[in-house]
Design a protein around this motif. Structure first.
Motif, short mmCIF file in Angstrom:
data_model
loop_
_atom_site.label_atom_id
_atom_site.label_comp_id
_atom_site.label_asym_id
_atom_site.label_seq_id
_atom_site.Cartn_x
_atom_site.Cartn_y
_atom_site.Cartn_z
N PHE A 1 -7.74 -3.55 1.52
CA PHE A 1 -6.78 -3.94 0.48
C PHE A 1 -6.63 -5.45 0.42
O PHE A 1 -6.66 -6.05 -0.66
N ILE B 1 0.84 -1.21 0.00
CA ILE B 1 0.00 0.00 0.00
C ILE B 1 0.87 1.25 0.00
O ILE B 1 0.60 2.22 -0.73
N GLU C 1 -7.94 0.54 5.96
CA GLU C 1 -7.42 0.52 4.59
C GLU C 1 -6.69 -0.79 4.31
O GLU C 1 -6.80 -1.35 3.21
N ILE C 2 -5.94 -1.28 5.29
CA ILE C 2 -5.21 -2.54 5.11
C ILE C 2 -6.18 -3.69 4.91
O ILE C 2 -6.02 -4.51 4.00
N THR D 1 2.15 2.67 -3.31
CA THR D 1 1.19 3.23 -4.27
C THR D 1 0.98 4.72 -4.07
O THR D 1 0.21 5.35 -4.80
N PRO E 1 -0.91 3.41 5.95
CA PRO E 1 -2.36 3.17 5.99
C PRO E 1 -2.85 2.89 7.41
O PRO E 1 -2.07 2.51 8.29
#
Length: 321
Positions: free
Chosen positions: A315, A295, A311-312, A298, A307
């Protein structure tokens, strides 16, 4: 009680953003420094993290202090030194997002950390002590780092170490390797890149290189980060490879630090001693940490790209087969 205390460099990464209309490159100011990134990663994921180090008594230093506090990192051990400037690192990116560096650190305030600057009682109140090699490039910070690390080890606190090879900051490759070996001799957990593994051991093969580190320096838990190919891990005599994630990478700055922070998070959550970990435990740590590192690549900047747990998890859910 802290979950982690990290000691070392806190600096400004100037990350390239493109070219002006006149064809000149321009850069974005981002917070950086490998140990600080690890502390910020853990704080962002809900752990109690503290940082020890020095910055200049300048606008950059005050900015960095504010950023760490914004992530929830305790900065009681951060000192503003009027005799040195905050270290600056200009990052140059290839088309694949791989980095090279130019440093402005002669001297950087981070190298002026002294033994007297460190409150050892705070280290004793931590579950893990994390450090890297770059606070050992120069004195007095070299002696301060080693004193703090040796004190943590004497008190039975596990040590996490990142060799973080940046040859332009060393007087010679021989000195860099010698000090990295000192770090390995103190550490319980080590994260290296492929380049760092070969630099330290002279061995390219992950199995052989990590076995050398385990048998020679006594490090029981070792990770070799492999980018989108994942990571190789060793827990004592057992080894394995954890898959990576294929993403559109634009900047790899801080990905290894985020990986290590995520590994430490999972280990702390597990709540067992390192010698009680199984290979299966470590494989699960790596699956999560590989996602966190992916992540970060990006987005631009290292610490700025960290993150949160939501968010993790999103993903991992999107990318799982």
């Amino acid at each position: 009680m802290y979950d982690i205390i990290a000691l070392g460099e806190l600096l400004i990464d100037f990350t390239p953003l493109g070219m002006t209309a006149a064809g000149r490159p321009y850069f974005e100011q981002n917070p950086g420094g490998a140990p600080a990134n690890v502390a910020a990663c853990l704080a962002r994921l809900g752990k109690k993290a503290s940082f020890i180090g020095k910055v200049g008594d300048d606008s950059f230093g005050k900015y960095l202090d504010g950023v760490l506090k914004g992530y929830g990192v305790d900065t009681t051990g951060l000192i503003f030194d009027p005799n040195g400037n905050t270290t600056l690192a200009f990052i140059h990116l290839s088309e694949q997002g791989e980095r090279s560096f130019s440093f402005y650190r002669r001297p950087g305030a981070d190298t002026l950390l002294t033994i007297q600057d460190i409150d050892l009682s705070r280290i004793e109140r931590s579950r893990v002590f994390h450090f890297g090699s770059l606070s050992m490039t120069d004195n007095p910070s070299r002696m301060a780092t080693l004193m703090a690390a040796e004190h943590a080890r004497k008190k039975g606190i596990p040590l996490s170490f990142d060799p973080n090879l940046r040859l332009p900051l060393w007087s010679s490759p021989v000195k860099a390797r010698d000090m990295m070996i000192v770090g390995l001799q103190l550490a319980s957990i080590v994260k290296v890149s492929e380049e760092e593994l070969e630099f330290i051991t002279g061995i390219q093969d992950y199995e052989e290189g990590t076995r050398f580190i385990y048998e020679t320096y006594g490090v029981p838990l070792i990770f070799v980060t492999l980018g989108e190919r994942g990571c190789f891990y060793r827990i004592r005599t057992e080894t394995g490879i954890s898959r990576g994630y294929s993403v559109q990478s634009i900047d790899t700055t801080g990905a290894g630090d985020a990986f290590l922070g995520a590994v430490l998070l999972k280990w702390l959550d597990k709540g067992v001693e390192i010698n009680q970990l199984s290979a299966n435990d470590v494989a699960h740590f790596c699956d999560f940490a590989n996602a966190v590192g992916a992540i970060v690549t990006t987005k631009m900047g290292g610490m700025s790209s960290l993150p949160d747990l939501e968010e993790i998890e999103s993903f991992i859910s999107r990318t799982s087969d």
